[in-house]
Design an enzyme around this catalytic site. Sequence first.
Site: not given
Length: 414
Positions: A300, A350
């Site tokens: 991430y 994102y």
Amino acid sequence: MAKGHGLLRGKYAVVGVGETEYSRNSGRTTRQMGVEAVKKAIDDSGLDYDTTSWGTTCYQVGDAAGSEIIFSDLGVRMDYQVDTWGGGSSSETLIGLAIGALEAGLCDAMVVYRTMNGFTEMRIGGTPVGAPAGPPPFMTRHGDHTMHSRIYGIASALQNFGLSFVRHMYEYGTTPEQLAHVKVAHSKGASNNPKAYYKQRLTVDDVLNSRYIVEPFHLLDCCVETDNATAIVITSTERARDLPRPNVAILGTGGRTHKWSPDYHWNHGPINQVGGIYTKDVVFPNAGIGPEDVDITGSYDAFTFTTLLQLEAYGFCPIGEGGHYVSDGTIELGGRRPNNPSGGHLCEGYTHGMNMVIENVRQLRGEVDDYCEGEHTYDYSEGACRQVQDPQITMNLGWAQPPTGSSLVMTNQV
């Protein structure tokens, strides 16, 4: 029962993936995008709409359309639904919950999805593009997890998360130049990704010469906010054997493990170590592997440093040596263990973690979409291939905040 028992190792598989365009102006509702992504994932799986007993779960921070709306628009009746609140680290966590629902016999297949207008509506900073300027939401709420942060001016994710990495720099001498290599590596993958929002290959100097957002972090240390929807389908590996796509089995998950005090995590344990130091003690025993067995990581990357801190936490390199690990070529396409070959959050889009799960599924299938015509060439020059050669095990490293981590290990060998 002790954590890491591995009883469900390889019993369930990701059989379908789908997504919309990663854009900065979708012009659509999260409902419309969610329907598209879920339909693409179900179609990709090959499961029959009418004869399959469906369950679903999505996660949202106030912006996503709920499962009952999405499945109603698709004309599909659900036998199980559990929607949750959350953003980062939700993908891997909800995959674990989906496995639990399947194991309990509540449905035949589970859909996990996320739909978000993350640039034009619910931005992380609190206001959509073009909205009147004002204080971040909940600025005056000091009774929840913000009581040790917002009242001291720590309002944004970068202001909050960056404290851990600044301490890392102080303790271990990690440099902004080393950190910039994360963006460089991810931009190389993105340059070979037709879906990536940012496709330009960058240099260390490009990152260091971009303006500061929160010193010492630059604009190019930050992810790209986008509008998008993403979805995956999970079912048993037994059922998956009859489906058209290559099997991608789930070896293990770890969901939202926490440091001792998540709202003030530097009170317990080193500030420069993140939640993954505990998640690894769940996921690796469950999966029956160690970090040395992983071929691709999907970390991430809300910021460049979140990748570095997680790679250390899960043992891909010793604590304090992350700067060397991310800057020596290891995480690049063609390196020993590529990270986010799609470009991840820093370059592709994102999604609160979903696109990195989708990427690892496609990598294990050998079906990555790049600029190769026909067979993958494994030529990683700009505008060419991004398929890793013969990967067998991938690992996703989820992030919500420094004290909270999640993870997922998948393989094409079951």
